[in-house]
Design a protein around this motif. Structure first.
Motif, PDB file in Angstrom:
ATOM      1  N   GLN A 287       7.233  16.830  -1.246  1.00 27.27           N
ATOM      2  CA  GLN A 287       7.235  16.055  -2.281  1.00 27.27           C
ATOM      3  C   GLN A 287       8.054  14.744  -1.901  1.00 27.27           C
ATOM      4  OE1 GLN A 287       8.999  18.748  -5.467  1.00 27.27           O
ATOM      5  NE2 GLN A 287       7.156  18.915  -6.405  1.00 27.27           N
ATOM      6  N   GLU A 288       7.574  14.225  -0.821  1.00 35.51           N
ATOM      7  CA  GLU A 288       8.517  12.944  -0.366  1.00 35.51           C
ATOM      8  C   GLU A 288       7.981  11.888  -0.853  1.00 35.51           C
ATOM      9  OE1 GLU A 288      10.386  15.109   3.976  1.00 35.51           O
ATOM     10  OE2 GLU A 288       8.396  13.689   3.725  1.00 35.51           O
ATOM     11  N   ARG A 289       8.567  10.479  -0.577  1.00 30.92           N
ATOM     12  CA  ARG A 289       8.088   9.183  -0.844  1.00 30.92           C
ATOM     13  C   ARG A 289       8.107   8.307   0.324  1.00 30.92           C
ATOM     14  NH1 ARG A 289       8.325   7.650  -6.535  1.00 30.92           N
ATOM     15  NH2 ARG A 289       8.818   5.526  -5.889  1.00 30.92           N
TER      16      ARG A 289
ATOM     17  N   LEU B 126       0.718  13.313   8.190  1.00 28.17           N
ATOM     18  CA  LEU B 126       1.920  12.874   7.657  1.00 28.17           C
ATOM     19  C   LEU B 126       1.797  12.830   5.894  1.00 28.17           C
ATOM     20  CD1 LEU B 126       4.731  11.416   7.724  1.00 28.17           C
ATOM     21  CD2 LEU B 126       3.491   9.114   7.732  1.00 28.17           C
ATOM     22  N   LEU B 127       0.642  12.629   5.474  1.00 25.35           N
ATOM     23  CA  LEU B 127       0.613  12.670   3.897  1.00 25.35           C
ATOM     24  C   LEU B 127       0.430  14.084   3.515  1.00 25.35           C
ATOM     25  CD1 LEU B 127      -2.123  10.054   3.515  1.00 25.35           C
ATOM     26  CD2 LEU B 127       0.109   9.746   2.872  1.00 25.35           C
ATOM     27  N   GLU B 128       0.051  14.833   4.380  1.00 23.04           N
ATOM     28  CA  GLU B 128       0.093  16.278   3.866  1.00 23.04           C
ATOM     29  C   GLU B 128       1.484  16.924   3.919  1.00 23.04           C
ATOM     30  OE1 GLU B 128      -3.971  18.524   4.302  1.00 23.04           O
ATOM     31  OE2 GLU B 128      -3.392  18.188   6.304  1.00 23.04           O
TER      32      GLU B 128
ATOM     33  N   ILE C 251       0.888  -1.150  -0.066  1.00 22.90           N
ATOM     34  CA  ILE C 251       0.144  -0.143  -0.066  1.00 22.90           C
ATOM     35  C   ILE C 251       0.896   1.234   0.038  1.00 22.90           C
ATOM     36  CG2 ILE C 251      -0.290   0.133   2.526  1.00 22.90           C
ATOM     37  CD1 ILE C 251      -3.427   0.757   1.753  1.00 22.90           C
ATOM     38  N   PHE C 252       1.982   1.096   0.635  1.00 26.33           N
ATOM     39  CA  PHE C 252       2.977   2.555   0.700  1.00 26.33           C
ATOM     40  C   PHE C 252       3.533   2.474  -0.599  1.00 26.33           C
ATOM     41  CE2 PHE C 252       2.947   1.814   5.443  1.00 26.33           C
ATOM     42  CZ  PHE C 252       2.411   2.915   5.665  1.00 26.33           C
TER      43      PHE C 252
ATOM     44  N   ILE D   7       2.127  11.003  -3.881  1.00 22.66           N
ATOM     45  CA  ILE D   7       1.588  11.627  -2.701  1.00 22.66           C
ATOM     46  C   ILE D   7       0.702  12.661  -2.880  1.00 22.66           C
ATOM     47  CG2 ILE D   7       1.942  12.149  -0.281  1.00 22.66           C
ATOM     48  CD1 ILE D   7       2.670   9.206  -0.902  1.00 22.66           C
ATOM     49  N   GLY D   8       1.288  13.580  -3.771  1.00 21.53           N
ATOM     50  CA  GLY D   8       0.405  14.850  -3.990  1.00 21.53           C
ATOM     51  C   GLY D   8      -0.703  14.390  -4.405  1.00 21.53           C
TER      52      GLY D   8
END
Length: 745
Positions: free
Chosen positions: A739-741, A731-733, A699-700, A708-709
């Motif tokens: 712009q992380e993964r 965390l997602l926001e 899922i990740f 993620i954006g």
């Protein structure tokens, strides 16, 4: 080609990826090491494969080069009567190609093409050598190892549990690339060959002999002697002209020639495609590619089949599905080796086990423990409960016997390791006690008090609870350092995951001991921190909760389940509720709603249906009918829901987005709160515990692929339309903003 599916506290089985199925190894040998030795004696040559510093022999570019050199020498030795291909490693012949090297060709298509061509050329060279070549097999003969054996003139194998055969490439999103798709169907029946190639399953020596895959199965002590005689027998036969009757017998026994003359061939391939599509939903391209290249070989000859195999293999290696499945393989290996605690903390040995509760979970835990060699006591509160549990265990052991995994004597011995009891007598001598009773906090606290009163200060107590925080169970414990959670998945004998839950008070000694024992049981273990629902149950709860909202808003049962099945889950969420039971789902949902009331709102739909007496499959009343056709939705369900029988079509893409993003959101909360140690552990948990589609990589990892954006934007849109519970986790926001993964590219 049938894959089993399992249910744990409501979770669907994962794809079935098990380390033993792969037949691959990831440690490449150094090119400077000798990987094979060539010796001569009595007009026979012996090639002994021995990859240094590895427990298994694997194929690699370096191995191919070394064997090519050996065959250069053999080409000059026409005085020889035979060549024996052996392994220097006990219990292993050759276990396939090096995955790590294979992954290195992702951005080197020319190198990959050269590798495949070179590998196929080597197998053809083995096949064409004028001297008889005999594979001497003692242990695992998998993947490229079986392809090497198939290129030989004969195969002699040793009796024993470790002697296994298979082409497991499909489990990594690949097909055999060294001629396996062509030579196996020429060696055994086409249907049997398709089954092995399309499922990746392994067979033992007895089955291999029955199918004609090997020429003989003998005691290990005479293996080499029989192989030598087989080589000389073939040499003598070649030295004299064949008679007319022998030529006719060979012509009429050739499986390819026979299959080519019968219309049944088309039927076999057609049915194989239908079965693959039914099982995979078209999400796994490798099995379909395998059918295509096998059919090419039957229709146009061996060389055309080999060329088609090579082209398909190269295409698949670079496919997203293969990349994801190989990543899962590496993640699982890493999880299985993760010490979690300081390596100086040595686990205690578990020699005696206690299991409390002889229901489905308790009996399942007892069965696998006895199967793996642990003596144990199984306690229940009634003779009726014990009788049910022991009968269930015996049935599982007899199934294993019928499938040739156990002899009759071994099944009886395993059953004899279990001592059923109505009292705590003998539990004071147990090293570990696993509680698997009903989800009731006070009951579990009472049982823990009973166990601690027995006086064994080092005894570890593990609860199999799926939602109740371990610290709540251990609130009155005298020795909280010995208390933790062992969350098994049902059916225990099929589901590979074990979720181990530690509290702030759990000692490293207890954790290390339970982790080692879980692995001894053959489980892939993830360690999570304590909290309501831990990791897997709260993520599963979010999935079912969102499906319940879609139903309450007017969605149709079959459309909700079909959307998630197309996404890749073995079961849709409402079918899953039926399998688990409304009571279990509502009990878990209540715990989670209470714990996360600020952001978790539940629909009325499930509660209303439970109030009508619906329990799911267990009483034949759920979302589906069970009198005649379990696939037909029960239309009477709608009468108890808001909106009644008036149903509306909901875009399946919206259903899919709401359900999987609800799961991801909960995963992000668990990661941010420290419940989950890493995205890797989360992906292993959802795949092997909750049935998240493996071809998506976890899922990740799937969230990384989507972006993620985009995930955050979608959640904001969904929250505005359907409820604030779908607002993206902080965390997602944050990750979207920077712009992380979850994984480095």
């Amino acid at each position: 080609m049938q894959r089993g599916r399992g249910i744990f506290c409501g979770c669907a089985s994962a794809f079935g990826l098990t380390t033993g199925l792969y037949g691959w190894n990831v440690m490449a040998a150094q090119p400077t090491d000798r990987l094979a030795r060539l010796t001569f004696a009595d007009r026979l040559a012996r090639i002994e494969i021995d990859v240094p510093n590895q427990s298994l022999n694997t194929l690699s570019t370096a191995m191919i080069k070394e064997v090519e050199t050996i065959f250069d020498e053999l080409d000059e030795r026409l005085d020889l009567e035979g060549v024996l291909v052996t392994s220097a490693k006990p219990g292993n012949f050759v276990a396939g190609f090096d995955i790590e090297e294979l992954q290195g060709y992702e951005h080197d298509p020319d190198g990959l093409i050269a590798l495949v061509q070179r590998g196929q050329a080597l197998m053809s060279r083995v096949e064409r050598l004028p001297i008889p070549v005999v594979a001497v097999i003692d242990g695992g003969c998998l993947g490229g190892g079986l392809e090497l054996a198939l290129a030989c003139d004969a195969r002699i194998a040793a009796r024993g549990e470790r002697t296994l055969f298979g082409l497991p490439e499909v489990m990594l999103g690949l097909i055999p690339g060294g001629g396996g798709t062509q030579r196996l169907p020429r060696q055994i029946d086409l249907s049997q060959a398709l089954d092995l190639i399309l499922t990746g399953r392994q067979i033992d020596g007895r089955k291999a002999l029955k199918l004609g895959l090997i020429d003989d199965l003998v005691h290990p002590g005479i293996l080499l002697d029989v192989a030598r005689e087989k080589a000389r027998e073939i040499h003598r036969r070649r030295a004299r002209p064949a008679s007319l009757s022998e030529n006719l017998e060979e012509a009429f026994s050739d499986p390819v020639k026979l299959a080519a003359r019968t219309p049944a061939r088309k039927v076999i391939f057609s049915r194989a495609r239908e079965q693959v599509l039914k099982q995979s939903g078209g999400n796994y391209p490798a099995p379909l590619k395998a059918i295509d290249v096998i059919e090419t070989g039957f229709s146009h000859g061996l060389q055309a089949g080999l060329e088609a195999e090579g082209e398909a293999f190269i295409e698949l290696v670079r496919s997203p599905v293969a990349k994801n499945l190989m990543n899962i393989f590496f993640m699982r290996q890493a999880v299985n080796k993760d010490r979690v605690v300081d390596g100086r903390v040595k686990p205690r040995q578990i020699t005696r086990l206690g299991v409390l509760g002889a229901g489905l979970m308790g009996a399942g835990i007892a069965q696998i423990a006895a199967y793996k060699g642990t003596n144990l006591r199984l306690k229940d509160h009634s003779n009726q409960g014990l009788g049910w549990g022991m009968n269930y265990i015996n049935n599982l052991l007899q199934q294993a016997h019928r499938r040739k995994k156990l002899s009759e004597a071994q099944a009886d011995i395993a059953l004899g390791r279990i001592a059923p009891t109505l009292t705590y007598q003998g539990f004071e001598r147990c090293d570990l006690v696993i509680e698997a009773v009903f989800e009731d906090r006070e009951l579990k606290q009472s049982i823990l008090a009973d166990i601690e009163a027995l006086g064994h200060e080092d005894l570890i107590f593990a609860s199999n609870t799926s939602t109740i925080p371990i610290k709540e169970i251990a609130r009155k414990s005298k020795r909280p350092e010995n208390v933790l959670g062992m969350h098994f998945f049902s059916p225990v004998h099929k589901m590979p995951l074990l979720e181990i839950i530690r509290t702030d008070a759990t000692s490293n000694k207890a954790l290390a001991t339970v982790l080692a024992y879980g692995r001894r049981l053959g489980k892939t273990c993830i360690v999570v921190d304590d909290g309501p629902g831990f990791f897997t149950s709260r993520v599963l709860g979010a999935y079912i909760n969102e499906a319940g909202w879609i139903l309450q808003e007017g969605g149709r049962i079959e459309e909700i389940d079909a959307a998630m099945h197309r996404f890749g889950f073995p079961l849709g969420p409402l079918k899953l509720v039926d399998e688990v039971g409304f009571d279990v789902v509502l009990k878990a949902g209540g715990v989670l709603q209470e714990a996360f009331r600020a952001r978790w709102d539940a629909p009325e739909a499930l509660r209303r249906l439970a109030d009508e007496g619906r329990q799911g499959r267990k009483n034949g009343r759920g979302f589906y009918t069970y009198q005649h056709d379990a696939s037909a939705p029960d239309e009477s369900v709608y009468g108890a829901l808001p909106g009644g029988d008036t149903r509306r079509h909901i875009d399946p893409d919206i259903i899919t987005q709401r359900c999987w993003l609800a799961m991801l959101n909960e995963c992000a909360y668990a990661l941010d709160e420290g419940i989950l140690r890493s995205p890797r552990d989360g992906d292993i948990g959802v795949i092997f515990g909750l049935g998240f589609p493996p071809f998506r990589g976890g899922i990740f990892r799937h969230a990384d692929e989507v972006g993620i954006g985009r995930v955050v934007d979608s959640l904001h849109t969904l929250a505005g339309q359907f409820g604030t519970r779908l607002r993206p986790a902080p965390l997602l926001e944050t990750m979207a903003e920077h712009q992380e993964r979850f994984y480095a590219e």
